[in-house]
Design a protein around this motif. Structure first.
Motif, PDB file in Angstrom:
ATOM      1  N   UNK A 134     -24.408  -8.389  -9.006  1.00  7.59           N
ATOM      2  CA  UNK A 134     -24.265  -9.974  -7.652  1.00  7.59           C
ATOM      3  C   UNK A 134     -23.263  -9.630  -6.249  1.00  7.59           C
ATOM      4  N   UNK A 135     -22.650  -9.735  -7.280  1.00  7.55           N
ATOM      5  CA  UNK A 135     -20.869  -9.070  -5.594  1.00  7.55           C
ATOM      6  C   UNK A 135     -21.142  -8.071  -4.487  1.00  7.55           C
ATOM      7  N   UNK A 136     -21.940  -7.050  -5.020  1.00 14.79           N
ATOM      8  CA  UNK A 136     -22.357  -6.001  -4.333  1.00 14.79           C
ATOM      9  C   UNK A 136     -23.852  -6.827  -4.003  1.00 14.79           C
ATOM     10  N   UNK A 137     -24.939  -7.033  -3.761  1.00 10.33           N
ATOM     11  CA  UNK A 137     -25.610  -6.912  -3.356  1.00 10.33           C
ATOM     12  C   UNK A 137     -25.314  -8.604  -2.245  1.00 10.33           C
ATOM     13  N   UNK A 138     -24.321  -9.639  -2.623  1.00  8.58           N
ATOM     14  CA  UNK A 138     -24.119 -10.382  -1.248  1.00  8.58           C
ATOM     15  C   UNK A 138     -22.777  -9.884  -0.635  1.00  8.58           C
ATOM     16  N   UNK A 139     -22.575  -8.731  -0.867  1.00  7.08           N
ATOM     17  CA  UNK A 139     -21.724  -7.549  -0.036  1.00  7.08           C
ATOM     18  C   UNK A 139     -22.415  -6.995   1.048  1.00  7.08           C
ATOM     19  N   UNK A 140     -23.628  -6.301   0.135  1.00  5.99           N
ATOM     20  CA  UNK A 140     -24.774  -5.789   1.473  1.00  5.99           C
ATOM     21  C   UNK A 140     -26.133  -6.230   1.199  1.00  5.99           C
ATOM     22  N   UNK A 141     -27.071  -5.325   2.369  1.00 12.75           N
ATOM     23  CA  UNK A 141     -28.170  -5.826   1.952  1.00 12.75           C
ATOM     24  C   UNK A 141     -28.941  -4.835   0.878  1.00 12.75           C
ATOM     25  N   UNK A 142     -28.164  -4.530   0.066  1.00  7.86           N
ATOM     26  CA  UNK A 142     -29.520  -4.138  -1.048  1.00  7.86           C
ATOM     27  C   UNK A 142     -29.654  -5.248  -2.053  1.00  7.86           C
ATOM     28  N   UNK A 143     -30.542  -5.347  -2.614  1.00  5.43           N
ATOM     29  CA  UNK A 143     -31.202  -5.620  -3.737  1.00  5.43           C
ATOM     30  C   UNK A 143     -31.242  -5.709  -5.535  1.00  5.43           C
ATOM     31  N   UNK A 144     -31.320  -6.776  -5.789  1.00  7.07           N
ATOM     32  CA  UNK A 144     -30.752  -6.212  -7.137  1.00  7.07           C
ATOM     33  C   UNK A 144     -31.233  -5.468  -7.921  1.00  7.07           C
ATOM     34  N   UNK A 145     -33.164  -5.187  -7.957  1.00  8.36           N
ATOM     35  CA  UNK A 145     -32.900  -4.237  -8.848  1.00  8.36           C
ATOM     36  C   UNK A 145     -32.782  -2.899  -8.284  1.00  8.36           C
ATOM     37  N   UNK A 146     -32.734  -2.405  -6.842  1.00  7.64           N
ATOM     38  CA  UNK A 146     -31.622  -1.185  -5.843  1.00  7.64           C
ATOM     39  C   UNK A 146     -30.238  -0.840  -6.619  1.00  7.64           C
ATOM     40  N   UNK A 147     -29.585  -1.859  -6.834  1.00 10.37           N
ATOM     41  CA  UNK A 147     -27.769  -2.113  -7.108  1.00 10.37           C
ATOM     42  C   UNK A 147     -28.664  -1.455  -9.001  1.00 10.37           C
ATOM     43  N   UNK A 148     -29.316  -2.304  -9.704  1.00 12.01           N
ATOM     44  CA  UNK A 148     -29.648  -2.255 -10.895  1.00 12.01           C
ATOM     45  C   UNK A 148     -29.705  -0.872 -11.259  1.00 12.01           C
ATOM     46  N   UNK A 149     -30.884   0.003 -10.467  1.00 14.52           N
ATOM     47  CA  UNK A 149     -30.929   0.847 -10.543  1.00 14.52           C
ATOM     48  C   UNK A 149     -29.801   2.024  -9.977  1.00 14.52           C
ATOM     49  N   UNK A 150     -29.395   1.539  -8.961  1.00 14.28           N
ATOM     50  CA  UNK A 150     -28.115   2.556  -8.424  1.00 14.28           C
ATOM     51  C   UNK A 150     -26.811   3.366  -9.648  1.00 14.28           C
ATOM     52  N   UNK A 151     -26.512   1.860  -9.971  1.00  8.93           N
ATOM     53  CA  UNK A 151     -25.859   1.297 -11.676  1.00  8.93           C
ATOM     54  C   UNK A 151     -26.314   2.398 -12.574  1.00  8.93           C
ATOM     55  N   UNK A 152     -27.219   2.461 -13.067  1.00 11.46           N
ATOM     56  CA  UNK A 152     -27.728   3.921 -14.291  1.00 11.46           C
ATOM     57  C   UNK A 152     -27.620   4.865 -13.933  1.00 11.46           C
ATOM     58  N   UNK A 153     -28.377   4.954 -12.537  1.00 10.03           N
ATOM     59  CA  UNK A 153     -28.143   6.535 -11.898  1.00 10.03           C
ATOM     60  C   UNK A 153     -26.446   7.435 -12.087  1.00 10.03           C
ATOM     61  N   UNK A 154     -25.637   6.103 -11.608  1.00 14.72           N
ATOM     62  CA  UNK A 154     -24.242   6.540 -11.071  1.00 14.72           C
ATOM     63  C   UNK A 154     -24.099   6.823 -12.611  1.00 14.72           C
ATOM     64  N   UNK A 155     -23.764   6.034 -14.104  1.00 14.03           N
ATOM     65  CA  UNK A 155     -23.789   6.713 -14.952  1.00 14.03           C
ATOM     66  C   UNK A 155     -24.394   7.901 -15.584  1.00 14.03           C
ATOM     67  N   UNK A 156     -25.628   7.928 -15.377  1.00  9.95           N
ATOM     68  CA  UNK A 156     -25.525   9.048 -16.018  1.00  9.95           C
ATOM     69  C   UNK A 156     -25.371  10.217 -15.478  1.00  9.95           C
ATOM     70  N   UNK A 157     -24.923  10.016 -13.434  1.00  7.75           N
ATOM     71  CA  UNK A 157     -24.472  10.792 -13.341  1.00  7.75           C
ATOM     72  C   UNK A 157     -22.576  10.958 -13.870  1.00  7.75           C
ATOM     73  N   UNK A 158     -22.260  10.508 -15.088  1.00  7.65           N
ATOM     74  CA  UNK A 158     -20.678   9.946 -15.261  1.00  7.65           C
ATOM     75  C   UNK A 158     -19.755   9.828 -14.190  1.00  7.65           C
ATOM     76  N   UNK A 159     -20.311   8.959 -13.160  1.00  4.32           N
ATOM     77  CA  UNK A 159     -19.349   8.980 -11.863  1.00  4.32           C
ATOM     78  C   UNK A 159     -19.417   7.031 -12.409  1.00  4.32           C
ATOM     79  N   UNK A 160     -19.487   6.207 -13.177  1.00  2.62           N
ATOM     80  CA  UNK A 160     -18.872   4.933 -13.188  1.00  2.62           C
ATOM     81  C   UNK A 160     -19.598   4.949 -14.894  1.00  2.62           C
ATOM     82  N   UNK A 161     -18.683   3.643 -15.133  1.00  3.42           N
ATOM     83  CA  UNK A 161     -19.233   3.049 -16.071  1.00  3.42           C
ATOM     84  C   UNK A 161     -19.431   1.385 -16.719  1.00  3.42           C
ATOM     85  N   UNK A 162     -20.560   1.438 -17.209  1.00  7.63           N
ATOM     86  CA  UNK A 162     -21.181  -0.126 -16.704  1.00  7.63           C
ATOM     87  C   UNK A 162     -21.223  -0.878 -18.305  1.00  7.63           C
ATOM     88  N   UNK A 163     -20.669  -2.063 -17.692  1.00 12.21           N
ATOM     89  CA  UNK A 163     -21.009  -2.976 -19.105  1.00 12.21           C
ATOM     90  C   UNK A 163     -21.457  -4.005 -19.164  1.00 12.21           C
TER      91      UNK A 163
END
Length: 135
Positions: free
Chosen positions: A25-54
């Motif tokens: 929610x904070x990312x969608x508020x601070x950017x023009x990205x939609x919820x589903x785009x951020x959620x997809x990016x979270x999954x991708x970035x987590x798969x690459x080992x760049x972030x941990x998602x909880x």
């Protein structure tokens, strides 16, 4: 340590997490990205080992467009060491792009950027006038 297949959007989301906007929610508020785009990016970035998602339990209260709202706590992300390194490396790559330019090339680049800014300012003025006419 170049990470493959990172889109500009993914890199922007990494930067948002680094700046403290660590949930969807904070990312969608601070950017023009939609919820589903951020959620997809979270999954991708987590798969690459760049972030941990909880996904914290419970609800969160936020003010959105001047109204208090309560909703399920959104997914949160934290940069991993690999994510921190990726941001540092991409920053260095951006700086290196200018290191290799001669003085004349730098001056030319600056003049081009100044011209681009002037054009954007003019377009923004026109847009602002159009919006004010509609209000």
């Amino acid at each position: 340590m170049t990470t493959p297949e990172l889109r500009d959007k993914d890199h922007q989301i990494l930067q948002q997490i680094h700046q403290g906007n660590n949930d969807v929610q904070k990312i969608t508020s601070a950017t023009t990205h939609e919820n589903h785009h951020v959620t997809y990016a979270f999954q991708k970035l987590e798969d690459l080992g760049l972030i941990e998602v909880t996904k914290p339990e419970g609800t969160v209260e936020r003010t959105i467009n001047g109204q208090k709202r309560v909703f399920q706590h959104p997914k949160q992300a934290e940069l991993t060491e690999k994510g921190e390194e990726h941001l540092k490396e991409s920053e260095r790559e951006h700086i290196d792009e200018y290191d290799d330019l001669s003085h004349n090339e730098l001056v030319e680049k600056i003049h081009g950027l100044e011209k681009q800014i002037e054009e954007l300012e003019k377009k923004f003025e026109v847009f602002r006038d159009q919006v004010q006419e509609l209000i």
